[in-house]
Design a protein around this motif. Structure first.
Motif: not given
Length: 206
Positions: A24-27, A97-101
């Motif tokens: 539920t957030h951008h990376a 790419e894993s969706g992490v900040i």
């Protein structure tokens, strides 16, 4: 023969878009740069702490820590510094790419290296944050005693003393870490991410 000539990028079934929706957030990557002692690591970890309490998936790549593992074979020559930043850029890209900040806290003294790192990310995913603290302030802090040793000639190729630092010309954020309290610095980063709708919970397909 370059091994990359014999490999093909494998496209995963679960993509970054899926992971961003789950999180539920951008990376993206927050690239903190500045002199040793400018507060890069302190700010990166303080931002991570705030994001953690906002239920965000994060990871900090810290300069000293990475030098003890991934880049333990590198010195501090211009060539080794460039390779250090290249590796960090690639590691940060995998985290995004894993969706992490992802957050990186490295002096990264040369503009060309930072620009090269920026170039491997989709447009808008690389946020350069200049931790703006003067050399005088950083020397006064001198938490690790490195400036004193560099002045004495005990530490070679030390940024700001015997090796140059090229400040960002157009960073996304320039934060006066030499003047502001840490909480104000964190607020500025979080405000910027809100302006960018990073916490919208919607994916743009990046």
């Amino acid at each position: 023969m370059n091994s990359s000539n014999n490999t093909v990028w494998h496209r995963a079934t679960i993509t970054r878009t899926h992971r961003e929706r789950l999180n539920t957030h951008h990376a993206l990557v927050l690239w903190f740069t500045g002199f040793s002692g400018s507060g890069k690591s302190t700010l990166a970890h303080a931002v991570e702490d705030r994001l953690y309490h906002m239920n965000c998936r994060t990871f900090v790549l810290d300069g000293d820590n990475v030098r003890q593992g991934l880049c333990s074979d590198l010195g501090f020559s211009v060539q080794d510094r460039s390779e250090n930043i290249r590796r960090i850029g690639e590691a940060a890209k995998l985290l995004v790419e894993s969706g992490v900040i992802a957050m990186t806290a490295f002096i990264s003294p040369f503009r060309t290296d930072r620009q090269r790192a920026r170039g491997i990310f989709p447009h808008g995913d690389f946020i350069e944050i200049f931790c703006d603290a003067s050399l005088d302030v950083c020397e006064q802090r001198d938490v690790k005693g490195l400036y004193r040793r560099a002045r004495a000639g005990e530490v070679k190729e030390f940024t700001g003393i015997s090796s140059p630092y090229e400040a960002p010309l157009n960073p996304e954020l320039s934060i006066p870490t030499g003047e502001w309290p840490i909480e104000d610095c964190v607020d500025r980063v979080i405000d910027y991410l809100r302006q960018r709708n990073v916490f919208s919970g919607e994916s743009d397909g990046g």
